[in-house]
Structures are given as C-alpha cells and as structure tokens.
Scaffold this motif. Sequence first.
Motif, PDB file in Angstrom:
ATOM      1  N   GLY A  77      31.048  28.300  35.005  1.00 42.67           N
ATOM      2  CA  GLY A  77      32.459  28.286  35.680  1.00 42.67           C
ATOM      3  C   GLY A  77      33.448  29.474  35.206  1.00 42.67           C
ATOM      4  N   ALA A  78      33.403  29.845  33.775  1.00 50.57           N
ATOM      5  CA  ALA A  78      34.522  30.854  33.423  1.00 50.57           C
ATOM      6  C   ALA A  78      33.848  32.141  34.075  1.00 50.57           C
ATOM      7  N   LYS A  79      32.496  32.325  34.074  1.00 52.18           N
ATOM      8  CA  LYS A  79      32.133  33.504  34.708  1.00 52.18           C
ATOM      9  C   LYS A  79      32.376  33.697  36.433  1.00 52.18           C
ATOM     10  N   GLN A  80      32.246  32.707  37.112  1.00 51.22           N
ATOM     11  CA  GLN A  80      32.776  32.697  38.517  1.00 51.22           C
ATOM     12  C   GLN A  80      34.336  32.957  38.757  1.00 51.22           C
ATOM     13  N   VAL A  81      35.077  32.302  37.609  1.00 52.34           N
ATOM     14  CA  VAL A  81      36.517  32.203  37.924  1.00 52.34           C
ATOM     15  C   VAL A  81      36.892  33.843  37.431  1.00 52.34           C
ATOM     16  N   ALA A  82      36.090  34.278  36.433  1.00 57.77           N
ATOM     17  CA  ALA A  82      36.513  35.864  35.972  1.00 57.77           C
ATOM     18  C   ALA A  82      36.136  36.508  37.032  1.00 57.77           C
ATOM     19  N   GLY A  83      34.960  36.278  38.016  1.00 55.48           N
ATOM     20  CA  GLY A  83      34.756  36.992  39.094  1.00 55.48           C
ATOM     21  C   GLY A  83      35.785  37.023  40.174  1.00 55.48           C
ATOM     22  N   LEU A  84      36.349  36.011  40.317  1.00 56.77           N
ATOM     23  CA  LEU A  84      37.429  35.795  41.128  1.00 56.77           C
ATOM     24  C   LEU A  84      38.816  36.581  40.779  1.00 56.77           C
ATOM     25  N   VAL A  85      38.963  36.672  39.648  1.00 59.41           N
ATOM     26  CA  VAL A  85      40.169  37.436  39.087  1.00 59.41           C
ATOM     27  C   VAL A  85      39.745  38.778  39.274  1.00 59.41           C
ATOM     28  N   ALA A  86      38.622  39.427  39.116  1.00 58.51           N
ATOM     29  CA  ALA A  86      38.195  40.750  39.465  1.00 58.51           C
ATOM     30  C   ALA A  86      38.336  41.052  41.002  1.00 58.51           C
ATOM     31  N   GLU A  87      37.992  40.110  41.765  1.00 57.57           N
ATOM     32  CA  GLU A  87      37.814  40.133  43.270  1.00 57.57           C
ATOM     33  C   GLU A  87      39.460  40.366  43.589  1.00 57.57           C
ATOM     34  N   GLY A  88      40.337  39.512  42.983  1.00 58.68           N
ATOM     35  CA  GLY A  88      41.888  39.740  43.168  1.00 58.68           C
ATOM     36  C   GLY A  88      42.333  40.905  42.763  1.00 58.68           C
ATOM     37  N   LEU A  89      42.077  41.493  41.825  1.00 61.03           N
ATOM     38  CA  LEU A  89      42.413  43.052  41.478  1.00 61.03           C
ATOM     39  C   LEU A  89      42.307  43.789  42.506  1.00 61.03           C
ATOM     40  N   LYS A  90      41.166  43.746  43.366  1.00 56.58           N
ATOM     41  CA  LYS A  90      40.693  44.597  44.295  1.00 56.58           C
ATOM     42  C   LYS A  90      41.453  44.365  45.440  1.00 56.58           C
ATOM     43  N   GLU A  91      41.673  43.016  45.786  1.00 59.44           N
ATOM     44  CA  GLU A  91      42.442  42.637  46.835  1.00 59.44           C
ATOM     45  C   GLU A  91      44.119  43.088  46.918  1.00 59.44           C
ATOM     46  N   ILE A  92      44.552  43.221  45.693  1.00 59.63           N
ATOM     47  CA  ILE A  92      45.893  43.533  45.671  1.00 59.63           C
ATOM     48  C   ILE A  92      45.914  45.151  45.264  1.00 59.63           C
ATOM     49  N   LYS A  93      44.779  45.800  45.345  1.00 64.42           N
ATOM     50  CA  LYS A  93      44.698  47.245  45.071  1.00 64.42           C
ATOM     51  C   LYS A  93      45.538  47.798  43.753  1.00 64.42           C
ATOM     52  N   SER A  94      45.156  46.879  42.914  1.00 71.08           N
ATOM     53  CA  SER A  94      45.689  47.185  41.463  1.00 71.08           C
ATOM     54  C   SER A  94      44.722  48.751  41.004  1.00 71.08           C
ATOM     55  N   PRO A  95      45.645  49.413  40.348  1.00 64.40           N
ATOM     56  CA  PRO A  95      44.921  50.220  39.571  1.00 64.40           C
ATOM     57  C   PRO A  95      43.777  50.209  38.716  1.00 64.40           C
ATOM     58  N   LEU A  96      43.944  48.992  38.352  1.00 59.61           N
ATOM     59  CA  LEU A  96      42.923  48.453  37.274  1.00 59.61           C
ATOM     60  C   LEU A  96      41.514  48.332  37.972  1.00 59.61           C
ATOM     61  N   ALA A  97      41.537  48.042  39.313  1.00 60.72           N
ATOM     62  CA  ALA A  97      40.295  47.900  40.111  1.00 60.72           C
ATOM     63  C   ALA A  97      39.220  49.213  39.701  1.00 60.72           C
ATOM     64  N   LYS A  98      39.972  50.485  39.460  1.00 63.65           N
ATOM     65  CA  LYS A  98      38.962  51.491  39.382  1.00 63.65           C
ATOM     66  C   LYS A  98      38.241  51.395  38.219  1.00 63.65           C
ATOM     67  N   TYR A  99      38.489  50.599  37.469  1.00 65.76           N
ATOM     68  CA  TYR A  99      37.520  50.579  35.979  1.00 65.76           C
ATOM     69  C   TYR A  99      36.483  49.234  36.310  1.00 65.76           C
ATOM     70  N   LEU A 100      36.575  48.509  37.558  1.00 66.64           N
ATOM     71  CA  LEU A 100      35.570  47.491  37.771  1.00 66.64           C
ATOM     72  C   LEU A 100      34.286  48.091  37.685  1.00 66.64           C
ATOM     73  N   ILE A 101      33.320  47.473  37.158  1.00 65.57           N
ATOM     74  CA  ILE A 101      31.866  47.932  37.420  1.00 65.57           C
ATOM     75  C   ILE A 101      31.368  47.455  38.573  1.00 65.57           C
ATOM     76  N   GLY A 102      30.724  48.470  39.243  1.00 60.94           N
ATOM     77  CA  GLY A 102      30.342  48.312  40.727  1.00 60.94           C
ATOM     78  C   GLY A 102      31.328  48.069  41.802  1.00 60.94           C
ATOM     79  N   LYS A 103      32.452  48.907  41.495  1.00 62.26           N
ATOM     80  CA  LYS A 103      33.640  48.613  42.567  1.00 62.26           C
ATOM     81  C   LYS A 103      33.078  49.166  43.707  1.00 62.26           C
TER      82      LYS A 103
END
Length: 249
Positions: free
Chosen positions: A223-249
């Motif tokens: 569950g933690a892995k899937q929810v963390a994945g949703l946080v990462a997905e959210g960073l992409k959706e809001i176009k956060s500059p943090l998204a550029k550091y995501l693996i496999g972006k």
Amino acid sequence: MPLKTIKYLFFLCFLTLMSFTLIKKEMVTLFIVGDSTAADKQPKAYPETGWGMEIGAFFNKEVKIDNRALNGRSTKSFLNEKRWEAVLKELKAGDYVLIEFGHNDEKIDKPEVGTSLAEYKTNLIKYIAETQAKKANPILLTPIARRSFKNGVFSDTHKGYPDVVRKLADSLHIPLIDMQRKTEKLIIGLGDEPSKKLFLYVDSGHVNYPTGKKDDTHLNPEGAKQVAGLVAEGLKEIKSPLAKYLIGK
C-alpha cells in the motif's frame, strides 16, 4: 608561443573545466511533514509502512528525502511539539515541503491534537507562509483515504478537512496533490475485500501482532508503495519542478 607552453595552457584549462564539472551540486531536500500514514516506522511495527518510506525509490540521487511525519500528529501537535520549528532550522532555499495532515486533526474529542476546520486552515497557512519565507516550496496534500466500506459501499471518513486544503491551495495558489481522491479511486477500483491488500491486515501469530491486526487506516509495504507512486504521479500532474528528478519520468 612554444608548443610546450600551448600544451601546458591547454592542460590548465582542461583541469579548470574539470574542477567545475566535479563540484558537487547541492542536493534538493524533500521534507515530509504529516501523520502516521506517511511516517517512518520502527521495526516493531512492521508490516505497517508509511508512504514516506517508499517515496525515495521514485527519485534519483539528486533528491534527499527527509521524512519528519510522525504517528498521531496533527497540524496542532506538530507545531506545539516544536517539530515544525526543527524542520525550519534545516529548510533552505529551493527545498520542498510536502504537507499532509488531517487524520488526527479530525479527532476533536482529543484537544491535544484535534482542530476545528478554522484552526486547521490557520495552521496550514502558517506552514505555507513559513516555508515560503525560507524561499522553499510548499506542496499541499489532502489526507489519504481510509478503507471504509459498509455493505460494499465506500464512504468518506474525512468530513470537511480535505475541502479546507483544496480551497486553501486554490486561494493561495499553492500546488495541491489531492491524495484523498487519488486513494479513493484506488481503493474503490480494487473493491471491498481486495483493497485490504493495501492496509495493515495481519493474521494472528505474527511476531509483531500476536493476536493479529485489522487496520483500515495504516498501510502495509504494498500500500505504501502504491500511495507513494500516486504522490509521484501528482508531482507530474501539477508540473512541479521536482518531477524532473523522478526516475523514468
């Protein structure tokens, strides 16, 4: 100019360029402040797992995760215990703060943690303003959903608290990841029984839970892995500059 001198100057230029290349870039720190759903857990609590324990796997090595979320904390108690003050001392310009409270703010029968909707809003504004004062970047998260089914029908347990976060993000123009809606969609999509695989359901006889455990709030590793994945997905959706550091972006 002698060839030997030219070669020497070229070598010096090369060393200078290399020194600039090898200067270590200052890492961006991603702070997490919130409650038990995000918190790091002690081994004695396993398999209980906070999503903050898994989020690092989604980033490259240029981001440092500093998870300050703790079990049982609300916007109020996190402030009163000076845990936010400790974050501010280390927060630097360019860092990010994921702010996810709500589960314990709702407990108005417990005055040490519970907050009214108005106090919840006031506290969140403080986190936002003080993050911005350090030239760092606040990101609001609504609280993740609890697994709450009755006769197979899902129901929300968070009352008006997520709406406070949404409205505040809109009025102050703060990036928002709507984790309540994301996790609701995940839980409902799985269904009543299958969604248990995300939460702390442990059979009796477990070393940490001899009598077993049935917990619809706290996550297990999956569950933690899937929810963390949703946080990462959210960073992409809001176009956060943090998204550029995501693996496999």
